[in-house]
Design an enzyme around this catalytic site. Structure first.
Site, PDB file in Angstrom:
ATOM      1  CG  ASP A  56      33.434  63.587  37.117  1.00 32.33           C
ATOM      2  OD1 ASP A  56      33.433  63.598  35.694  1.00 32.33           O
ATOM      3  OD2 ASP A  56      33.364  62.502  37.531  1.00 32.33           O
ATOM      4  CG  ASN A 115      40.496  63.971  32.285  1.00 32.53           C
ATOM      5  OD1 ASN A 115      40.408  65.138  33.116  1.00 32.53           O
ATOM      6  ND2 ASN A 115      39.839  63.084  32.354  1.00 32.53           N
ATOM      7  NE  ARG A 125      34.411  62.598  40.953  1.00 33.37           N
ATOM      8  CZ  ARG A 125      35.686  62.038  40.539  1.00 33.37           C
ATOM      9  NH1 ARG A 125      36.709  61.733  41.170  1.00 33.37           N
ATOM     10  NH2 ARG A 125      35.572  61.926  39.374  1.00 33.37           N
ATOM     11  NE  ARG A 165      36.327  57.488  39.505  1.00 37.92           N
ATOM     12  CZ  ARG A 165      35.379  56.885  39.021  1.00 37.92           C
ATOM     13  NH1 ARG A 165      34.806  55.951  39.595  1.00 37.92           N
ATOM     14  NH2 ARG A 165      34.789  57.359  37.896  1.00 37.92           N
TER      15      ARG A 165
HETATM   16  C1  IPE Z   1      38.190  64.021  37.141  1.00 35.70           C
HETATM   17  O1  IPE Z   1      37.269  63.330  36.487  1.00 35.70           O
HETATM   18  C2  IPE Z   1      38.987  64.961  36.295  1.00 35.70           C
HETATM   19  C3  IPE Z   1      38.415  66.137  36.337  1.00 35.70           C
HETATM   20  C4  IPE Z   1      37.217  66.534  36.885  1.00 35.70           C
HETATM   21  C5  IPE Z   1      39.181  67.152  35.500  1.00 35.70           C
HETATM   22  P1  IPE Z   1      37.330  62.074  35.762  1.00 35.70           P
HETATM   23  O2  IPE Z   1      36.015  62.108  34.889  1.00 35.70           O
HETATM   24  O3  IPE Z   1      38.477  62.101  34.642  1.00 35.70           O
HETATM   25  O4  IPE Z   1      37.454  60.849  36.565  1.00 35.70           O
HETATM   26  P2  IPE Z   1      37.376  59.532  36.500  1.00 35.70           P
HETATM   27  O5  IPE Z   1      37.811  59.110  35.338  1.00 35.70           O
HETATM   28  O6  IPE Z   1      35.847  59.163  36.489  1.00 35.70           O
HETATM   29  O7  IPE Z   1      37.943  58.948  37.586  1.00 35.70           O
HETATM   30  C1  IPE Z   2      34.781  66.349  33.783  1.00 38.36           C
HETATM   31  O1  IPE Z   2      33.422  65.937  33.286  1.00 38.36           O
HETATM   32  C2  IPE Z   2      35.546  67.459  32.958  1.00 38.36           C
HETATM   33  C3  IPE Z   2      36.686  66.569  32.547  1.00 38.36           C
HETATM   34  C4  IPE Z   2      37.248  65.556  33.101  1.00 38.36           C
HETATM   35  C5  IPE Z   2      37.459  67.339  31.444  1.00 38.36           C
HETATM   36  P1  IPE Z   2      33.642  64.595  32.208  1.00 38.36           P
HETATM   37  O2  IPE Z   2      34.019  64.612  30.873  1.00 38.36           O
HETATM   38  O3  IPE Z   2      34.558  63.532  33.063  1.00 38.36           O
HETATM   39  O4  IPE Z   2      31.969  64.198  32.657  1.00 38.36           O
HETATM   40  P2  IPE Z   2      31.701  62.737  32.630  1.00 38.36           P
HETATM   41  O5  IPE Z   2      31.947  61.942  33.811  1.00 38.36           O
HETATM   42  O6  IPE Z   2      31.972  62.029  31.609  1.00 38.36           O
HETATM   43  O7  IPE Z   2      30.117  63.041  32.790  1.00 38.36           O
HETATM   44 MG    MG Z   3      33.925  62.139  34.304  1.00 39.61          MG
END
Ligand code: IPE
Ligand code: IPE
Ligand code: MG
Length: 230
Positions: free
Chosen positions: A12, A60, A173, A179
């Site tokens: 993330d 996502n 994470r 989380r």
């Molecule tokens: C979790 O990240 C999913 C992946 C890393 C693929 P998110 O960015 O989607 O998580 P939330 O929405 O902050 O919980």
């Molecule tokens: C994780 O990075 C990758 C995916 C969920 C696809 P994010 O795209 O969630 O990055 P942030 O949380 O917005 O920085």
């Molecule tokens: Mg994210």
């Protein structure tokens, strides 16, 4: 305690990494993919036999189509360029998640990649795409109901999309959130959790080594008073 058998990584923070640099979010995803390639290679060199990385959750899929299209292009690039490398190293690829949720040409590339690497017996790389832990548990329950099978914890584990892989030992994470976001819910029942404040593209091999060191110092009791081995 030695190296973990199975490490999960919630990758993330790509978007915030890009934002901080005034770059489009997709540049963050590209940097994240490059970091993932090197980090996974490093982790296998550390002796880890099973790695599961979270690349795209079911949730996502509600992101803007333009971001999803960019992510899908990165997946196309990955699955069409990296399979030979995995096969040469004896790494078996598994992709977990609902393939009906992703474009069919990517599902085809994944099928080809899994077939090309099927003989890999050194280590397993699972990539979670269109994956949700709750969805995976419900799908496994439905399968059991259809087959009129009564489940044990062991047989249920085998019915999940990670069936055949050991339970998760360590869950890392990045991205400064604490989380699980619907990652390996059942598999992580007794995982050690490590949360890094770093955005995923900034999470270095050394950071990974530190996570392993932290893991190896932990006392995993599994409900007992002492470690099982003591
Ligand atoms: C979790 O990240 C999913 C992946 C890393 C693929 P998110 O960015 O989607 O998580 P939330 O929405 O902050 O919980
Ligand atoms: C994780 O990075 C990758 C995916 C969920 C696809 P994010 O795209 O969630 O990055 P942030 O949380 O917005 O920085
Ligand atoms: Mg994210």
């Amino acid at each position: 305690m030695g190296v973990p058998c199975h490490v999960g990584i919630i990758m993330d923070g790509n978007g915030r990494w890009a934002k901080k640099r005034l770059l489009p979010r997709l540049a963050g995803h590209r940097a994240g993919m490059q970091r993932m390639l090197a980090l996974v290679e490093h982790a296998f060199l550390c002796g880890i036999k099973n790695i599961t990385v979270f690349a795209l959750s079911c949730e996502n899929l509600s992101r803007p189509q333009s971001e999803l299209d960019g992510l899908f292009d990165l997946f196309r690039e990955y699955f069409s360029t990296q399979m030979e490398n995995l096969a040469q190293k004896g790494i078996r690829l598994r992709v977990i998640g609902d393939r009906a949720l992703i474009p069919s040409d990517i599902a085809d590339l994944i099928g080809a990649g899994e077939a090309r690497t099927a003989a890999g017996d050194k280590a397993t790389l699972a990539i979670a795409i269109g994956y949700g832990g709750r969805q995976d548990i419900v799908a496994a329950c439905n399968r059991a109901v259809r087959e009129q099978r009564e489940m044990t914890v062991e047989s249920f584990s085998e019915t999940l999309s990670t069936g055949g892989m050991p339970a998760l030992d360590l869950l890392i994470r990045t991205g400064d959130e604490k989380r699980i976001s619907n990652f390996l819910l059942f598999e992580a029942a007794y995982a050690e959790l490590i949360f890094s404040a770093k955005m995923f593209p900034d999470f270095t091999d050394q950071d990974f080594d530190e996570a392993l060191k932290d893991y190896s110092a932990r006392d995993r009791r599994f409900g007992r008073i002492r470690r099982q081995s003591d």
